[in-house]
Structure formats: C-alpha cells, structure tokens
Design a protein around this motif. Structure first.
Motif, PDB file in Angstrom:
ATOM      1  N   TRP A   1      -2.793  -2.317   4.190  1.00 48.34           N
ATOM      2  CA  TRP A   1      -1.495  -2.318   4.872  1.00 48.34           C
ATOM      3  C   TRP A   1      -0.788  -0.982   4.690  1.00 48.34           C
ATOM      4  CZ3 TRP A   1      -1.425  -5.910   8.211  1.00 48.34           C
ATOM      5  CH2 TRP A   1      -1.960  -7.170   7.944  1.00 48.34           C
ATOM      6  N   PRO A   2      -0.248  -0.406   5.752  1.00 49.97           N
ATOM      7  CA  PRO A   2       0.503   0.854   5.633  1.00 49.97           C
ATOM      8  C   PRO A   2       1.704   0.701   4.699  1.00 49.97           C
ATOM      9  CG  PRO A   2      -0.032   0.380   7.929  1.00 49.97           C
ATOM     10  CD  PRO A   2      -0.374  -0.857   7.155  1.00 49.97           C
ATOM     11  N   ALA A   3       2.104   1.802   4.100  1.00 43.98           N
ATOM     12  CA  ALA A   3       3.250   1.775   3.190  1.00 43.98           C
ATOM     13  C   ALA A   3       4.532   1.436   3.927  1.00 43.98           C
ATOM     14  CB  ALA A   3       3.382   3.125   2.484  1.00 43.98           C
ATOM     15  N   SER A   4       4.630   1.847   5.188  1.00 45.26           N
ATOM     16  CA  SER A   4       5.821   1.576   5.988  1.00 45.26           C
ATOM     17  C   SER A   4       5.482   1.790   7.455  1.00 45.26           C
ATOM     18  CB  SER A   4       6.966   2.517   5.589  1.00 45.26           C
ATOM     19  OG  SER A   4       6.643   3.850   5.959  1.00 45.26           O
ATOM     20  N   PRO A   5       6.299   1.251   8.356  1.00 43.70           N
ATOM     21  CA  PRO A   5       6.064   1.519   9.780  1.00 43.70           C
ATOM     22  C   PRO A   5       6.114   3.010  10.107  1.00 43.70           C
ATOM     23  CG  PRO A   5       7.533  -0.357   9.522  1.00 43.70           C
ATOM     24  CD  PRO A   5       7.350   0.248   8.151  1.00 43.70           C
ATOM     25  N   GLU A   6       6.960   3.738   9.392  1.00 48.30           N
ATOM     26  CA  GLU A   6       7.136   5.159   9.683  1.00 48.30           C
ATOM     27  C   GLU A   6       5.910   5.987   9.271  1.00 48.30           C
ATOM     28  OE1 GLU A   6      10.711   2.982   9.676  1.00 48.30           O
ATOM     29  OE2 GLU A   6       9.338   3.285   7.966  1.00 48.30           O
ATOM     30  N   SER A   7       5.192   5.547   8.235  1.00 49.41           N
ATOM     31  CA  SER A   7       4.055   6.318   7.730  1.00 49.41           C
ATOM     32  C   SER A   7       2.737   5.943   8.395  1.00 49.41           C
ATOM     33  CB  SER A   7       3.921   6.115   6.213  1.00 49.41           C
ATOM     34  OG  SER A   7       3.534   4.772   5.925  1.00 49.41           O
ATOM     35  N   PHE A   8       2.752   4.938   9.257  1.00 51.44           N
ATOM     36  CA  PHE A   8       1.509   4.414   9.833  1.00 51.44           C
ATOM     37  C   PHE A   8       0.683   5.494  10.519  1.00 51.44           C
ATOM     38  CE2 PHE A   8      -0.314   2.245  13.756  1.00 51.44           C
ATOM     39  CZ  PHE A   8      -1.465   1.825  13.121  1.00 51.44           C
ATOM     40  N   LEU A   9       1.308   6.297  11.348  1.00 53.00           N
ATOM     41  CA  LEU A   9       0.561   7.295  12.113  1.00 53.00           C
ATOM     42  C   LEU A   9       0.255   8.557  11.313  1.00 53.00           C
ATOM     43  CD1 LEU A   9       2.337   7.088  15.597  1.00 53.00           C
ATOM     44  CD2 LEU A   9       0.188   6.031  14.905  1.00 53.00           C
ATOM     45  N   THR A  10       1.145   8.917  10.397  1.00 54.35           N
ATOM     46  CA  THR A  10       1.006  10.205   9.701  1.00 54.35           C
ATOM     47  C   THR A  10       0.290  10.098   8.362  1.00 54.35           C
ATOM     48  OG1 THR A  10       3.195   9.894   8.719  1.00 54.35           O
ATOM     49  CG2 THR A  10       3.076  11.127  10.793  1.00 54.35           C
ATOM     50  N   ALA A  11       0.393   8.957   7.690  1.00 57.30           N
ATOM     51  CA  ALA A  11      -0.244   8.780   6.378  1.00 57.30           C
ATOM     52  C   ALA A  11      -0.817   7.372   6.281  1.00 57.30           C
ATOM     53  CB  ALA A  11       0.770   9.032   5.256  1.00 57.30           C
TER      54      ALA A  11
END
Length: 467
Positions: free
Chosen positions: A61-71
C-alpha cells in the motif's frame, strides 16, 4: 486507401433478443462511421490476473495518495512507468467465509470472481455462482472467435479437503454456471495454436461447417424465455430468484452460442464475397510476435502467457480473459534465490527472512502483470493505446496470508476502460466489497447486469470518470 466494410447497426440487431441489444450496439460502434468521416472506437476488453496468499501490506500500500505516483511502495516499483494508468483502492473487503472458517485457501480463489460462498449443503460438489469473467463473456463473447480465454501457470489438480469442500474450489476462478468450473490452459503452445485456429473464419476450423450451416437453435424462443423470466423474477421470493438466476445463466450460455454462430457466418460470408472484415486502423500497431520459451524460468513462462493475453486482445480474438498466476499449493520461485514454497513463507509470524521472501514473491508476480500492461501501453490502437481500451485487474483473494485476513484485499486496476476509469490515483479509504468492485468493473466495460455480483450492494462510483 483501403475500403472498410461498415456494419449497419440495425441490420446486426435484427432478430436479436433485447437483452443482447445494448452490448452489440456498443461493440458495433467499432466498425461504424459517420457520413463522410470515419469513426473508430475500439471495444473495451477486461482481464483478471491472480496471485494467492495476500501481500506484505506495508510494502504494497502506498504511504499516501500524494506519494503514489512519485514514490510507490516496493511491490509496485515495476509498474512505475504506467502508474498514471493504474488505480489502487484500499478498503475492498472480501467475502466473509463463515461457516467455512477452516477453508481459507479453498475460498480465496473460488470467491475472487464470484464474490459468493459455495453452497454449504453441497460442499463436495461445485455449486457457487457464475463468475464475473463469464458474465462478461455471456454478453460480448459472441462477437469474437473465443468468448473468453482462461490461462493458468500450474495444473488445476490441487487435492485438499478443507471443510469438506470440492477440490475444484482450490484452483479455479472461472465458473460458467454455478455448477461448472471452467478449466484453464497451461501450455503456451496450445494457447497460441488455439488463437490462430480461432481466427479461421472459413467455417472449416470449427467442425467443418460452412458459412451456410449452423446449429438448429431457436432464437425467438430464447427471446421469449429471457423476457418472460425477467418479468417473473420481480415477483418471486429470494430463494426462487436464486433458482431462476441459475436458469437464466444457462439460457444466456446458449444465447452466446447462437450469437457466435451468427457472427462467424456473417464474417465468413463477407470474406467469401471479397469484403474485408478486418476492424483495425492501418495506423494501429501490428500484432505482437510470440516466442515460446524453451527454458524453465518462471518469469519467461509467465511473460509469454501474458503476451498471449495481449495478442488475444490486440487481435480481438477475445475480449475477456483470466490468468491464474499460481495456486495455493507447492509453488516456489528458485530464480529469486530461494526454493521455499510460497505458502509456507506466508505463515511468517513476522520473522524477517520469511517476510522478505513473501515480499519478493509479491513483487515478482506484480512485475509479470507490469510486463503485460506496459506492453499494452506501448501498442497504438485508435486514438490511444491498447491499454486505454482495457480493464486489467491484478489481485489476491487474501489480504494477509499470515492471518488469512480479508478486510483490505489487494487489487491493482490498470487501463482506462475506454475512458470509464479515472486512473493515476490511490484511494486510501474506499468503502466497498469484492462484489461491488466486480460489479463496477463490468459496468465500466459496458456489460449490463440484471443483478449485482455476489455480495455487491452498489457500484464504487469514485473509481469512475465523472460524466
């Protein structure tokens, strides 16, 4: 400049039952045109790829919606080039498995596309529900050479008897009817031969029938049966509705055979008259080349099966597919540097070495899915790519193999579904269940439903493009 034969929608719909009118109308738009201006709208295809035993959550699971594409998290690293064309949703719950609490592995795959539990009163027999892929095939399968394509990495022969359940539940995800599991093909050469054979429109590759011959099937009778059954269903109690639904599913299977026969006859007649029925733009990417692997590396084997799926969609040989990447028994991944079986490592009790192995196995399986969707994204079709016109779902029937939990099932949706799915996002707090997701995906693929899938109660509208 090549002339394209354009099929008149009214002609194609003539004589068809009302329940088939909508999907045929949408599909024939691919070969339709406005007066003086060619209109080219490829059909939407839908595919499902499976891995058992869940994931290591903090690496999926991504750390956050904001980091999904970049990290993106480690498990998704292989998808980084196409993450803008992917959608993740956390909060999709699986089917509660009581009274089968002792059968997590019999149910993780069999409920994955049915969102339904087996019949507790007939445990030793297959009796569950028609699966989402076969529901889709019932509506669009008559328009392609193969109604659906079922693939697997391992033979479907697992023998175990958790909670007295039929062994077929362990290794099958596709069910043509509540009582009929659909076998999958594990030999890439057989799949390739099947794809080539299915594209023979002469009528000689299917039992020697010519274009003027068909099974003696009475469409008008089926139209009356389906129309009357839908009216009747509204007046029945729930148990009788279930029985009637099973009957309707069997009737639709017969209806699909009729549509397939008629479509093949139409194409064979056109080819005989010298009219091309090829429904591709000249600017579209040519069909990909398939190379059958000679070694025993699992990655090469899985990638060629994924390539066969791409080829089947690219050539419109089918619009529905499933690929069971592995099953709950005896799977190991020596090319990752260890021979431990997948299942044994999932019961890791937070031991670091086992957790690392499960994470590596998960990343490996997702990388095979990434191989497929990245290839789709590289192939031009219409005004976009093949992936733009597909809905590809990767996932597992468990959240955590250590605890057998099912509260947040891991799913990856790739492809825009012809413009119906809003991708490039991680929805961290989705409210819905497995049936809701399947119901929504079929709606995005243009498949009309007369009832929700399994435990579904709604569509997950936040994953869809707002109109």
């Amino acid at each position: 400049m090549r002339n394209r034969f354009l099929i008149d929608r009214r002609t194609c719909l003539k004589g068809l039952g009302a329940s088939l009118a909508l999907p045929l109308l949408e599909t024939m738009g691919w070969a339709d045109a406005l007066k003086g201006k060619a209109a080219y709208k490829p059909p939407v295809r839908i595919g499902f790829m499976y891995m058992p035993h869940g994931v290591i959550m903090d690496q999926f699971w991504p750390a956050s919606p904001e980091s999904f594409l970049t990290a993106p998290p480690p498990a998704l690293e292989s998808l980084r080039p196409v993450l803008d064309q992917c959608l993740l949703m956390k909060g999709i719950s699986g089917v509660p498995i009581a009274p089968f609490n002792g059968a997590p592995h019999a149910l993780e795959l069999s409920t994955w596309l049915t969102a339904t539990l087996p019949d507790a009163n007939r445990r030793n027999q297959i009796n569950i529900a028609i699966s989402a892929d076969q529901i889709a095939a019932n509506y669009v399968g008559g328009l392609t050479s193969l109604p659906s394509l079922e693939l697997a990495t391992m033979p479907q022969t697992h023998k175990e008897n958790q909670e007295g359940l039929n062994e077929g539940y362990y290794s099958h995800c596709s069910f043509r009817s509540p009582t009929q599991a659909v076998p999958a093909e594990i030999n890439p050469r057989n799949v390739l031969n099947r794809l080539f054979k299915s594209n023979d429109f002469s009528g000689q590759g299917r039992g020697g029938r010519g274009a003027g011959q068909s099974d003696a099937l009475d469409r008008s009778m089926l139209d009356l049966v389906i129309g009357g059954a839908k009216d009747l269903r509204r007046t029945l109690p729930q148990n009788d509705q279930h029985k009637l639904d099973e009957y309707l599913d069997s009737v639709r299977s017969l209806e699909r055979r009729i549509a397939s026969i008629e479509f093949r006859q139409k194409e064979a007649a056109l080819e005989k008259a010298g009219v091309s029925t090829r429904r591709r733009n000249d600017a579209d990417s040519p069909p990909i080349e398939i190379r059958i692997p000679e070694g025993d590396r699992r990655s090469e084997y899985m990638q060629v099966m994924c390539d066969l799926n791409v080829l089947a969609f690219q050539t419109d040989t089918t619009r529905v597919s499933t690929y069971i990447g592995s099953t709950p028994n005896g799977v190991s991944y020596p090319e990752l540097g260890f021979k431990d079986e997948h299942h044994s490592q999932t019961h890791h009790n937070n031991q670091g070495d086992k957790v690392g192995k499960v994470a590596a196995i998960t990343a490996f399986n997702i990388s095979q899915f990434a191989h497929m969707v990245k290839k789709m994204a590289s192939l031009k079709e219409g005004d976009g790519t093949l992936l733009d016109n597909c809905i590809m779902m990767w996932g597992s029937g468990l959240e955590d193999g250590n605890k057998h939990s099912r509260e947040n099932l891991p799913f990856i949706i790739a492809g825009k579904g012809g413009g119906s799915i809003n991708t490039g996002r991680f929805l961290a707090d989705t409210k819905g269940n497995q049936g809701d997701l399947l119901t929504t995906l079929l709606a995005c693929a243009g498949v009309p439903l007369d009832r929700p899938i399994g435990i579904a109660t709604k569509q997950i509208t936040e994953m869809m493009v707002k109109v």
